[in-house]
Design an enzyme around this catalytic site. Structure first.
Site, PDB file in Angstrom:
ATOM      1  N   ASN A   1       0.724  -1.279   0.132  1.00  0.00           N
ATOM      2  CA  ASN A   1      -0.079  -0.001   0.054  1.00  0.00           C
ATOM      3  C   ASN A   1       0.973   1.336   0.129  1.00  0.00           C
ATOM      4  O   ASN A   1       0.608   2.184   0.459  1.00  0.00           O
ATOM      5  CB  ASN A   1      -0.919   0.190   1.235  1.00  0.00           C
ATOM      6  CG  ASN A   1      -2.266   0.873   1.130  1.00  0.00           C
ATOM      7  OD1 ASN A   1      -2.195   1.342   0.071  1.00  0.00           O
ATOM      8  ND2 ASN A   1      -2.411   1.702   2.432  1.00  0.00           N
TER       9      ASN A   1
ATOM     10  N   LEU B   1      -2.606  -3.364   7.526  1.00  0.00           N
ATOM     11  CA  LEU B   1      -3.865  -2.940   6.885  1.00  0.00           C
ATOM     12  C   LEU B   1      -4.575  -1.927   7.874  1.00  0.00           C
ATOM     13  O   LEU B   1      -4.812  -2.047   8.818  1.00  0.00           O
ATOM     14  CB  LEU B   1      -4.697  -4.058   6.476  1.00  0.00           C
ATOM     15  CG  LEU B   1      -3.915  -5.096   5.553  1.00  0.00           C
ATOM     16  CD1 LEU B   1      -4.842  -6.506   5.533  1.00  0.00           C
ATOM     17  CD2 LEU B   1      -3.417  -4.807   4.174  1.00  0.00           C
TER      18      LEU B   1
ATOM     19  N   SER C   1      -4.400   3.547  17.506  1.00  0.00           N
ATOM     20  CA  SER C   1      -5.310   4.429  16.961  1.00  0.00           C
ATOM     21  C   SER C   1      -6.534   4.757  17.989  1.00  0.00           C
ATOM     22  O   SER C   1      -6.653   4.111  18.882  1.00  0.00           O
ATOM     23  CB  SER C   1      -6.134   3.548  15.738  1.00  0.00           C
ATOM     24  OG  SER C   1      -7.287   4.394  15.184  1.00  0.00           O
TER      25      SER C   1
ATOM     26  N   TYR D   1     -10.801  -3.747  11.672  1.00  0.00           N
ATOM     27  CA  TYR D   1      -9.524  -3.029  11.637  1.00  0.00           C
ATOM     28  C   TYR D   1      -9.067  -2.596  13.155  1.00  0.00           C
ATOM     29  O   TYR D   1      -7.934  -2.652  13.831  1.00  0.00           O
ATOM     30  CB  TYR D   1      -9.387  -1.593  10.543  1.00  0.00           C
ATOM     31  CG  TYR D   1      -8.577  -0.622  11.090  1.00  0.00           C
ATOM     32  CD1 TYR D   1      -7.110  -0.876  10.999  1.00  0.00           C
ATOM     33  CD2 TYR D   1      -9.052   0.501  11.738  1.00  0.00           C
ATOM     34  CE1 TYR D   1      -6.208   0.141  11.174  1.00  0.00           C
ATOM     35  CE2 TYR D   1      -8.246   1.488  11.994  1.00  0.00           C
ATOM     36  CZ  TYR D   1      -7.080   1.259  12.039  1.00  0.00           C
ATOM     37  OH  TYR D   1      -5.870   2.302  12.210  1.00  0.00           O
TER      38      TYR D   1
ATOM     39  N   LYS E   1      -6.247  -3.316  16.425  1.00  0.00           N
ATOM     40  CA  LYS E   1      -5.482  -2.533  17.130  1.00  0.00           C
ATOM     41  C   LYS E   1      -5.735  -3.018  18.655  1.00  0.00           C
ATOM     42  O   LYS E   1      -4.671  -2.836  19.553  1.00  0.00           O
ATOM     43  CB  LYS E   1      -5.747  -0.942  16.869  1.00  0.00           C
ATOM     44  CG  LYS E   1      -5.459  -0.506  15.502  1.00  0.00           C
ATOM     45  CD  LYS E   1      -3.984  -0.484  15.216  1.00  0.00           C
ATOM     46  CE  LYS E   1      -3.535  -0.058  13.882  1.00  0.00           C
ATOM     47  NZ  LYS E   1      -2.331  -0.068  13.274  1.00  0.00           N
TER      48      LYS E   1
HETATM   49  N1  UFG Z   1     -16.033  12.337   5.581  1.00  0.00           N
HETATM   50  C1  UFG Z   1     -16.965  12.899   4.911  1.00  0.00           C
HETATM   51  N2  UFG Z   1     -17.007  12.542   3.421  1.00  0.00           N
HETATM   52  C2  UFG Z   1     -15.693  11.803   2.915  1.00  0.00           C
HETATM   53  C3  UFG Z   1     -14.754  11.260   4.060  1.00  0.00           C
HETATM   54  C4  UFG Z   1     -15.210  11.536   5.521  1.00  0.00           C
HETATM   55  O1  UFG Z   1     -18.093  13.478   5.366  1.00  0.00           O
HETATM   56  O2  UFG Z   1     -15.816  11.652   1.733  1.00  0.00           O
HETATM   57  C5  UFG Z   1     -16.240  12.578   6.999  1.00  0.00           C
HETATM   58  C6  UFG Z   1     -16.565  11.214   7.990  1.00  0.00           C
HETATM   59  O3  UFG Z   1     -17.919  11.054   7.940  1.00  0.00           O
HETATM   60  C7  UFG Z   1     -16.095  11.814   9.293  1.00  0.00           C
HETATM   61  C8  UFG Z   1     -14.927  12.846   8.919  1.00  0.00           C
HETATM   62  O4  UFG Z   1     -15.091  13.018   7.628  1.00  0.00           O
HETATM   63  O5  UFG Z   1     -17.094  12.431   9.903  1.00  0.00           O
HETATM   64  C9  UFG Z   1     -13.576  12.069   9.232  1.00  0.00           C
HETATM   65  O6  UFG Z   1     -13.542  10.968   8.339  1.00  0.00           O
HETATM   66  P1  UFG Z   1     -12.174  10.290   8.157  1.00  0.00           P
HETATM   67  O7  UFG Z   1     -12.536   8.892   7.225  1.00  0.00           O
HETATM   68  O8  UFG Z   1     -11.135  11.180   7.462  1.00  0.00           O
HETATM   69  O9  UFG Z   1     -11.416   9.782   9.526  1.00  0.00           O
HETATM   70  P2  UFG Z   1     -12.238   8.778  10.646  1.00  0.00           P
HETATM   71  O10 UFG Z   1     -12.333   9.804  12.092  1.00  0.00           O
HETATM   72  O11 UFG Z   1     -13.578   8.257  10.309  1.00  0.00           O
HETATM   73  O12 UFG Z   1     -11.138   7.628  10.727  1.00  0.00           O
HETATM   74  C10 UFG Z   1      -9.945   7.713  11.485  1.00  0.00           C
HETATM   75  C11 UFG Z   1      -8.949   6.886  11.135  1.00  0.00           C
HETATM   76  C12 UFG Z   1      -9.335   5.511  11.198  1.00  0.00           C
HETATM   77  C13 UFG Z   1      -9.607   5.326  12.359  1.00  0.00           C
HETATM   78  C14 UFG Z   1     -10.551   6.068  12.819  1.00  0.00           C
HETATM   79  C15 UFG Z   1     -11.197   6.123  14.234  1.00  0.00           C
HETATM   80  O13 UFG Z   1      -8.724   6.965   9.485  1.00  0.00           O
HETATM   81  O14 UFG Z   1      -8.045   4.703  10.831  1.00  0.00           O
HETATM   82  O15 UFG Z   1     -10.495   7.609  12.718  1.00  0.00           O
HETATM   83  O16 UFG Z   1     -10.404   6.379  15.201  1.00  0.00           O
HETATM   84  F1  UFG Z   1     -10.064   3.964  12.897  1.00  0.00           F
END
Ligand code: UFG
Length: 339
Positions: free
Chosen positions: A35, A83, A124, A149, A153
């Site tokens: 990746n 991953l 995480s 995932y 962790k």
């Molecule tokens: N979001 C959108 N549109 C998109 C992508 C994301 O609105 O196209 C929003 C999501 O719904 C969320 C926010 O943006 O509200 C952040 O989303 P991310 O996917 O960037 O981040 P997350 O907080 O969901 O995920 C992160 C890490 C994961 C971890 C998770 C929980 O990427 O590895 O936090 O700690 F598991």
């Protein structure tokens, strides 16, 4: 120290490699390139002015892992490899459990056999699960997560804690990352997700550079100030600095296991992030509002006080820095490392 960095060609790994070298450490990378792109290595060598030895194999290969530790001496390991796509992990859970756990078992076995005692692990904020009170604190229990995932962790945190408790030589740091974004100020290394980005910042960056039509905001009816989810975005350079600080601390601590949140302590909403990125780019970006994404928490942010006090570390980059640096990287590399 001579430090083995697993996943050193990945997003967080690559930024940490630059800071480890700057701090005077000798770095060896092991990465399967499943990746990540080999092209990152040339960029890292240009940034560091060093030749960086790279071993291209998957740590689930126990024979190759054992041979690496038999052939070379290391003082410490930083274990990024794994991953990490939350959604994908629900589709192919067995691959996630197998890969993330087996690679850790293989690595820690080799470390024990060859007397390598210091380990920094990429955990995480997802391990806090949906019931932890805000801000998230390291002493919260029980750990849980809503995705396979995330559960890898949680499991690896338990495994490493048990191994360290059983071995008086071993020192483990469990670093709980919040939402890493941004890029090196040079714009030559950054996040390069394969396929459609799962995460907010790379998606916005790809909209800005014209690779995607528009951002879809996943829900605007959450119980937050503007109705969109709030996250603790941390600049990858601040995050990388946290690893260097954790490594230094491990070398002197008597604690078998240390847990540190790496976050800013501040929440930023999806709409605030979109508007900050628009400031960095200098124009409005297209978006629409879609349904909520399954599994999203309304709010997530760290209490970083423990890391601040014990590591003498704190974040210094702003949301505008995060957006400006991401945009520098993305606009100079519209298709990532292949461009
Ligand atoms: N979001 C959108 N549109 C998109 C992508 C994301 O609105 O196209 C929003 C999501 O719904 C969320 C926010 O943006 O509200 C952040 O989303 P991310 O996917 O960037 O981040 P997350 O907080 O969901 O995920 C992160 C890490 C994961 C971890 C998770 C929980 O990427 O590895 O936090 O700690 F598991």
């Amino acid at each position: 120290m001579r430090v083995l960095v697993s996943g050193g060609a990945g997003y967080i790994g690559s930024h940490t490699v630059v800071q480890l070298v700057a701090a005077g450490h000798d770095v060896v990378i092991v990465d399967s390139f499943a990746n990540s792109k080999p092209a990152v290595i040339g960029r890292l060598e240009a940034l560091t002015g060093r030749h960086l030895p790279v071993h291209a194999f998957d740590l689930t290969d126990r024979d190759k892992t054992e041979r690496l530790f038999a052939d070379e001496a290391f003082d410490a390991v930083i274990h990024f490899a794994g991953l990490k796509a939350v959604g994908e992990s629900a589709q192919i859970p067995l691959e996630y459990y197998e890969n993330n756990l087996d690679s850790t078992f293989s690595l820690v076995r080799a470390m024990r056999r060859h007397g390598v005692n210091l380990l920094v692990f990429s955990s995480s904020a997802t391990v806090y699960g949906e019931h932890a009170p805000l801000p998230y604190r390291e002493d919260y229990a029980p750990l849980q997560s809503s995705s396979p995932y995330g559960r890898t962790k949680v499991m690896i945190e338990h495994v490493l804690s048990d191994v360290a408790a059983a071995d008086p030589q071993m020192r483990v740091a469990l670093l709980r990352y919040f939402n890493p974004v941004g890029a090196h100020a040079s714009g030559t290394i950054g996040e390069d997700p394969q396929g459609i980005p799962n995460n907010l910042m790379p998606f916005i960056a790809q909209v800005a550079v014209g690779r995607r039509d528009k951002l879809t905001v996943f829900g605007d009816d959450y119980p937050t100030a503007d109705g969109t989810c709030e996250r603790d975005y941390i600049h990858v350079e601040d995050l990388a600095a946290g690893h260097v600080a954790a490594l230094n601390k491990l070398a002197s601590t008597q604690e078998p296991v240390s847990i540190w949140n790496l976050g800013t302590g501040q929440g930023t909403s999806v709409m605030e992030m979109l508007h900050a990125f628009e400031r960095a780019v200098g124009r409005e970006l297209p978006y629409d509002v879609g349904p909520r994404r399954a599994g999203d928490q309304p709010q997530s942010w760290a209490d970083p006080a423990k890391a601040n006090a014990e590591l003498g570390w704190q974040t210094c980059k702003t949301i505008d820095d995060m957006c400006a640096d991401t945009w520098r990287w993305q606009s100079a590399n519209p298709t990532g490392y292949e461009g």
